[in-house]
Design an enzyme around this catalytic site. Sequence first.
Site: not given
Ligand code: GLU
Length: 478
Positions: A71, A76, A100, A112, A369
């Site tokens: 969306h 990320k 998140k 992921k 990030s």
């Molecule tokens: N692996 C981290 C998380 O679960 C960082 C993800 C990121 O920075 O893209 O939020």
Amino acid sequence: MSNSIIIADQDTHFFSDVCQNFDHAAQFTKHDAGLLDQIKSCNSVYRFRFPIRKGNGFEVIDAWRVEHSQHQSPTKGGIRYSEMVNEDEVMALAALMTYKCAIVNVPFGGAKGGIKINPKNYTVTELENITRRYTVELAKKNFIGPSIDVPAPDYGSGEREMSWIADTYATMNPGQLDAMGCVTGKPIALHGIAGRREATGRGVAIAARECVSVGEDMQKIGLTPGLSGKKVIVQGLGNVGYHSAKFLSEFGALIVGICEYEGAIYNADGLDVETVFLHRKTTGSILGYPGAKKEFKNPMEGLEQPCDILVPAALENQITLANIGRIQAKIIVEGANGPTSPEAEAIFYKNGGIIIPDMYANAGGVTVSYFEWLKNLSHVAFGRMNRRFEENSNLNLVNMVEGITGVALSPVQRASIIKGASELELVNSGLEDTMIRSYHEIRETLLNNPKIGNQRTAAFVGAINKIAVSYQNLGVWP
Ligand code: GLU
């Protein structure tokens, strides 16, 4: 595995737990069932295998990348290096990334990755080969790129792996101006950003501080407001756990317990995080730390000791029906993703506890990030254009005030007023602002509709509403 941190396995139904939480929250929204289904589903699940040379032979590596929701673009999320990683887990973690990002207003979809290896069993050269080949496989299918999908560190990976990914991607895309924005969590010398390494832990500490700062919420659970003197147990002394403990103690909390694979240590008067960390580094174990009053060979016992706040910052599924009855904390701050099972969570609420949910509590990492990605796209470090200008304006102002009042400031006072913001200060300011605002957004959602019942559901409701607006703006849904 009984005396070790519980490792998630194929039976955890982690993705269906996330969907269950989603469905529960969706009742408090007014969206079309089809739209809710679109938000909840994993859009793309890419499972692949590739060989690497190991010793005199070859080994086939299992790997995944899941893009949960487009969306917003890019998608990320980190890449997990773990021998226990499985498709269900990667899907669940990708979904959590979507929610998140929405919660902290970071304009990305969720994703992921997973590589099914125990990094400890591989040489650095082998890890590099695995990481570079993983990146090539993603690139072949258009699963990586600054505007497509941007990986980051996760459990078992860090700056070193991210630099291999950036280099592989840049090599495959010669001349692509924004190539360095293909991955975040890179070393500072390779287009990374100050403050990214500690960002998740710092965010966890800010989340806890914000929660305990609300007097009326603390009164309900029988705690005084403020972090000062609050007893905290942290599970995990990796990047997230270590930095959570470090910043919580800097904010005035007392770290009374630390749990790791090999055991747990406890001291009601407080443990010094830095020296525990050094002790573990030199001896290979937290056990035997001279400042501990109690130690436990079974690390899970460490979670059950007296404290006000428990910060699980290791893996999912740590607080379950098996131990919830013995957890003494009144607040759980989820540094890890999915550390509390839904059944344990229900009991914890019945006993009057507060859970600060993973999708908000550990969002500091992806927030910074986002700043790193912006830095990569703009090709300029934060503060570079304005730092000197700010300093000169401040200097003029101080000189003028001193001239008018006749009062001379001390050199330390002058320096602190004049100083322009560095990249680290700007990053930390953006992170703090994000964590504080998002906490109150979640709290407001809960206050506006008390039937929502808890912060996790409130966080989901907020996320669903924001994602729904994105789809509506795309013109895809009415
Ligand atoms: N692996 C981290 C998380 O679960 C960082 C993800 C990121 O920075 O893209 O939020």
